[in-house]
Structures are given as structure tokens and as C-alpha cells.
Write an enzyme that holds these catalytic residues in place. Structure first.
Site, PDB file in Angstrom:
ATOM      1  N   HIS A   1      -9.976  -7.447  -5.596  1.00 42.51           N
ATOM      2  CA  HIS A   1      -9.583  -7.127  -4.057  1.00 42.51           C
ATOM      3  C   HIS A   1     -10.797  -8.206  -3.199  1.00 42.51           C
ATOM      4  O   HIS A   1     -11.157  -7.637  -2.236  1.00 42.51           O
ATOM      5  CB  HIS A   1      -9.858  -5.796  -3.480  1.00 42.51           C
ATOM      6  CG  HIS A   1      -9.064  -5.461  -2.534  1.00 42.51           C
ATOM      7  ND1 HIS A   1      -8.048  -4.521  -2.600  1.00 42.51           N
ATOM      8  CD2 HIS A   1      -9.075  -5.651  -1.200  1.00 42.51           C
ATOM      9  CE1 HIS A   1      -7.529  -4.305  -1.452  1.00 42.51           C
ATOM     10  NE2 HIS A   1      -8.172  -4.887  -0.450  1.00 42.51           N
TER      11      HIS A   1
ATOM     12  N   ASP B   1      -5.992  -0.984  -6.681  1.00 39.60           N
ATOM     13  CA  ASP B   1      -7.669  -0.715  -6.687  1.00 39.60           C
ATOM     14  C   ASP B   1      -8.094  -0.182  -5.452  1.00 39.60           C
ATOM     15  O   ASP B   1      -9.235  -0.549  -5.126  1.00 39.60           O
ATOM     16  CB  ASP B   1      -8.207  -2.185  -6.918  1.00 39.60           C
ATOM     17  CG  ASP B   1      -7.878  -3.188  -6.084  1.00 39.60           C
ATOM     18  OD1 ASP B   1      -7.280  -2.891  -4.870  1.00 39.60           O
ATOM     19  OD2 ASP B   1      -7.978  -4.467  -6.039  1.00 39.60           O
TER      20      ASP B   1
ATOM     21  N   TYR C   1       1.060  -1.163   0.130  1.00 42.71           N
ATOM     22  CA  TYR C   1       0.025   0.074  -0.033  1.00 42.71           C
ATOM     23  C   TYR C   1       0.873   1.314   0.043  1.00 42.71           C
ATOM     24  O   TYR C   1       1.965   1.407   0.748  1.00 42.71           O
ATOM     25  CB  TYR C   1      -0.995   0.091   1.333  1.00 42.71           C
ATOM     26  CG  TYR C   1      -2.147  -0.653   1.058  1.00 42.71           C
ATOM     27  CD1 TYR C   1      -3.035  -0.464   0.245  1.00 42.71           C
ATOM     28  CD2 TYR C   1      -2.410  -1.846   1.812  1.00 42.71           C
ATOM     29  CE1 TYR C   1      -4.187  -1.148  -0.145  1.00 42.71           C
ATOM     30  CE2 TYR C   1      -3.693  -2.462   1.617  1.00 42.71           C
ATOM     31  CZ  TYR C   1      -4.384  -2.181   0.641  1.00 42.71           C
ATOM     32  OH  TYR C   1      -5.767  -2.679   0.387  1.00 42.71           O
TER      33      TYR C   1
END
Ligand code: 173
Length: 497
Positions: free
Chosen positions: A357, A265, A237
Site C-alpha cells: 500500500h 491490506d 474497499y
């Protein structure tokens, strides 16, 4: 630095002066209270006390040391002043223990759905809500299963399938399975050893683990638990502070991580409503009345509360920078269209994960397996296919070797599995993960024989009929084998499923 007594810590037990102990160290978090992504109230509950037990499942061990300014690190607790208290079991702990004792034996687990059913039965409500939730109406998470059922096999016969081999390479690294462990956050919500269950099982069986940025265990703990030669990737991230990201990535490379999977995403986390509802239910299951008082927004579950560091401004312009800070292969995780697949290729990254995800982001986004078909067609415009310089992965909804084989036949290099492995360790620890690998092996052997493929490269598009893949309405068979057809083993006369 002199040691601090627990008595001195206890004197700072309010919002105007709030000290807490985490892992034997004392921190002054007074000024941090309003900034805590999970709200101030939860910290104040531990003001003047040891907060380690509440801290551990949600934060990696180094979160407090990296985020709190150095001058707020007050020093170590004087161990002579620590009164060892025998932890009182809460009702929830007792319930969890009883359910764990009533689990079916691991020998009774025969497919990956079984792990999920046991996890659902034994996990504390908050953990189950966080892990199992998906966004909005949870259409996409269901579609992730349903899409595989719209693909049918066209098996070949009489090919001497006495031996079949499902090993492969992923980003040039050997893998005993065409499956890698995808990143899932907060492993300690479900098991005290958290992600280490995955690391240990993966090391023993030659499976590749993707380490999550938001693991409960620290990055170094997870790398330290690997055996020599064990391959690990990193899921990233991207932080608003790029220096933090740069340090993290370069540290990972130095520690031997072999691939960087940048999540693309999740500029904002999806609304996972199951998780959101949990926030306002206290331990006794009663809805809290004065919600929102502690500064946590009403609509934030566990994940959203800890995700504010993620940079929503991340863009294609950042890709050259990532390439400049690392030599690890870069893979974009969360691509969903041929347009973006081609951009990724043209930006010179080494691969993409076609992913939604796990249905946790944009609801009614299509499945990775559906997107794969269009993406492969598009990539053929960039040269011969398969392209040794660019690998395409798929994740979401994979529970069977037949799913894996469909994805590979349609052009995926390998597939990612997140929740199913996580549920396997929630239910049975490391042994559960090892059993999950064994189930994949058993199913791969049987299915490859029945399809007539002796190795991964013999899986070709002609072995599947995906003509119904784009049909989103109509008679998609429900995935209800595990709901209705089979009967589950009972334990002590009680079926816990
Ligand atoms: O899907 C998730 O829950 C996830 O990716 C996440 C993101 C930020 C914090 C915790 C989990």
C-alpha cells in the site's frame, strides 16, 4: 418540489438546525453532524451556506445523496436567490498560483522523480502531507525504492534489438505498457480535474486505469470520461454494509469494468503521521489549541477520517461471495506472503498484487518485489509457471523502467504505479500523465535493448541477480541521484526544487 431560497437556507446556520447547499441542492445535516467522519466543526463552518467547494475534493459527488436519508434532501436552491460571489483568493490559493506559474516547463521534466519534486513544491501543505505520507517511521516506503537497487541486471548481448515491444496483456486486456495506473484516493486535493486527468491520458495511450473507491470524482464520471474500448479496473474497499458493496461491484461490471481489485491490506488505516499533524494546523500554519473538540480524534488525518466504512471483518470466507456476485476477474491487492498467495490461488481468484500500500499500512512490511521471489517459487508448486490462470502484480516504489523490467523478469505480469502518476497530474494535469507514459516508453526502449529483451516474454529470471534482495542491512546505496548528482533546471533564476 418548490425551490428554496438562499435566505431560507441561511436561517439554518447552527448546530441545532444545520442546512447546507451542495451542488445546488439543500440538505438538512443536523442529525448527521455527530456522525460526519470528518467531524462536525467543518460542516458547521458552512452551516446555512454553500459548502460545495469544501465538499468536492474530499467526497465523490454522490456521497451525500447516498449517505443522507432521503427525507433530509430538502430540494433545489432557487437560482434567482443565489448571489454570485467572486471567490476571494486565500493566501494559500495565491501561493499555489504563484508556484504553478514558476514551475519548470514540462519539457524540462526528464524522469518520474522530477514530477514528485515539482508536486512537492507546488501542492498545498495538506495535499502533500496526505499524498506523500507513509506509516510510522516511513521505513517501508523507503524500502520500496531501496529493494530495486539491491537487484542487478545480467544483460544479454548481440540479439538484434532493432525493434523492441513492451506491450502486454493484463487480465487478458491489451495494455500498451507493462504498467497500470494504481488506485490513489482524493485526486482533487492535487488538481481540480482529479482522477479524470488519468482517465483522459490513459484513454489516449492505451494504458489501464484502476479506479479508486475513494476517488474525488464519482465512479460514473470516471467511466464516462473513458473513450470507447478503454479498459478500466476497479479498486474496492469493502463496505460494512455488503449490499452497498454488491450494488457498487455489479454497477461497475455493468459499466464495463474489466477487473476487480479488492484491497486486503487495510482493515484499519495506518498512522500516517505527516497527515495526522496537518489536521491540527490551521491555514496560517499555527497549531490549533483546542484539538479534538469537534469529535475528530486527534490521531486522524484526512484518510482515516473518511475510512470508517471499511469492514475490518473481511476474511477469506467472503471470497466465494465475491465470486458469486460478479464475473469480473478478482485480484487481491495487498498480499505479502507466499502463504497467502497460495490461499488466494486455492480460493480461485485470478490474481494478486504484492503490495504494501505504498508504505502506508504496516511499517517495516517487506517490499512487493522482495515478496515476489518467494511467491513465484510457492506458486510453482501449483503447476507450470507462468500460470495462464493466475497473474501476479507488484506495486510500490516503481519510478524507472528498470524497476518494471526487474519485476517482470522475476515473474510479475505487470506493475502498478500510483503516486508517480498522481504527482504528474498534480504538477501538469493530463499532459503530465502523458509525459510520464512517454518517459516510461523511452526508458523501456533503452533498457530492453541494453538487457537484450525484444519483448516482454523474453524477460527471464536469468537477466537479474536478486541474490541480495533479502539483505535488509548493510550498504544499500541511497537513491540520491535526484538529491545530489543532477542539477535541476531553474526557472526565472529560481530553482524551485
Ligand atoms: O492509502 C490511503 O490513503 C487509502 O487507501 C485511503 C483509505 C481510506 C480513505 C482514504 C484513503
Amino acid at each position: 418540489m418548490s425551490l428554496i431560497s438562499t435566505k431560507a437556507v441561511a436561517e439554518h446556520a447552527s448546530a441545532s438546525s444545520c442546512w447546507i447547499i451542495v451542488h445546488g441542492k439543500v440538505y438538512d445535516v443536523t442529525e448527521f453532524l455527530p456522525e460526519h467522519p470528518g467531524g462536525s466543526k467543518i460542516i458547521l463552518k458552512y452551516a446555512g451556506k454553500d459548502a460545495t467547494e469544501a465538499y468536492d475534493p474530499i467526497h465523490p459527488p454522490d456521497a451525500i445523496t447516498t449517505h443522507l436519508p432521503k427525507e433530509k434532501h430538502l430540494g433545489a436552491v432557487d437560482p434567482n436567490t443565489v448571489v454570485k460571489v467572486v471567490k476571494e483568493l486565500t493566501d494559500e490559493d495565491r501561493k499555489h498560483e504563484a508556484l504553478m506559474a514558476a514551475r519548470p516547463s514540462i519539457d524540462e521534466i526528464i524522469n518520474l522523480h522530477d514530477f514528485e519534486a515539482v508536486a512537492k513544491a507546488i501542492l498545498p501543505a495538506k495535499a502533500w502531507a496526505y499524498y506523500s505520507s507513509a506509516s510510522d517511521d516511513e521505513i517501508t516506503i523507503r524500502e520500496n525504492r531501496a529493494a530495486y537497487q539491491r537487484i542487478w541486471f545480467r544483460p544479454r548481448i548481440l540479439r538484434d534489438v532493432s525493434t523492441v515491444d513492451w506491450s502486454t496483456t493484463i487480465l487478458g486486456q491489451r495494455s500498451t505498457l507493462p504498467v497500470y495506473i494504481s488506485a490513489t484516493a482524493l485526486g482533487k486535493l492535487g488538481h481540480p480535474d482529479g482522477e479524470l486527468n488519468l482517465t483522459r491520458a490513459a484513454g489516449k495511450h492505451g494504458v489501464i486505469q484502476m479506479i479508486p473507491t475513494l476517488a474525488s470524482c464519482s465512479f460514473d464520471e470516471i467511466v464516462d470520461a473513458a473513450v470507447p474500448g478503454q479498459v478500466q479496473f476497479l479498486q474496492l474497499y469493502v463496505n460494512r454494509d455488503r449490499e452497498i458493496t454488491k450494488k457498487y461491484v455489479q454497477h461497475a461490471e455493468k459499466r464495463g469494468v474489466k477487473g476487480l481489485f479488492i484491497t486486503v491490506d487495510a482493515p484499519q488505516l495506518g498512522r500516517r503521521e505527516k497527515d495526522m499533524r496537518m489536521k491540527f494546523v490551521d491555514e496560517s500554519g499555527v497549531a490549533k489549541v483546542q484539538e479534538g473538540q469537534d469529535g475528530v480524534k486527534k490521531n486522524e488525518g484526512v484518510a482515516r477520517a473518511i475510512s470508517s466504512f471499511i469492514d475490518p471483518s473481511l476474511s477469506w470466507k467472503d471470497i466465494p461471495w465475491f465470486k458469486s456476485i460478479t464475473n469480473m476477474p478478482i485480484v487481491l491487492k495487498g498480499v505479502a506472503t507466499p502463504e497467502d498467495a497460495l490461499l488466494a490461488y486455492d480460493y480461485g481468484v485470478q490474481g494478486i498484487v504484492l503490495s504494501n500500500h505504498g508504505g502506508r499500512q504496516l511499517d517495516t512490511a517487506r517490499s512487493g518485489i522482495e515478496n515476489l521471489i518467494e511467491v513465484v517459487e510457492a506458486l510453482k508448486t501449483r503447476g507450470p509457471w507462468p500460470n495462464p490462470k493466475f497473474e501476479v502484480f507488484v506495486d510500490g516504489g516503481i519510478r524507472r523502467a528498470s524497476d518494471v523490467l526487474k519485476a517482470i523478469a522475476l515473474g510479475a505480469k505487470a506493475v502498478g504505479v500510483g503516486r508517480a502518476f498522481m504527482y504528474s497530474f498534480c504538477a501538469y494535469g493530463q499532459e503530465g500523465v502523458e509525459k510520464a507514459f512517454q518517459i516510461f516508453r523511452d526508458e523501456l526502449e533503452m533498457n530492453m535493448r541494453l538487457i537484450g529483451a525484444r519483448s516482454i516474454d523474453e524477460l527471464v529470471p536469468q537477466m537479474v541477480d536478486a541474490s541480495a534482495i533479502h539483505s535488509h542491512v548493510g550498504l544499500t546505496p541511497a537513491d540520491n541521484l535526484y538529491n545530489t548528482t543532477c542539477t535541476y533546471p531553474t526557472h526565472s533564476g529560481v530553482c524551485i526544487f
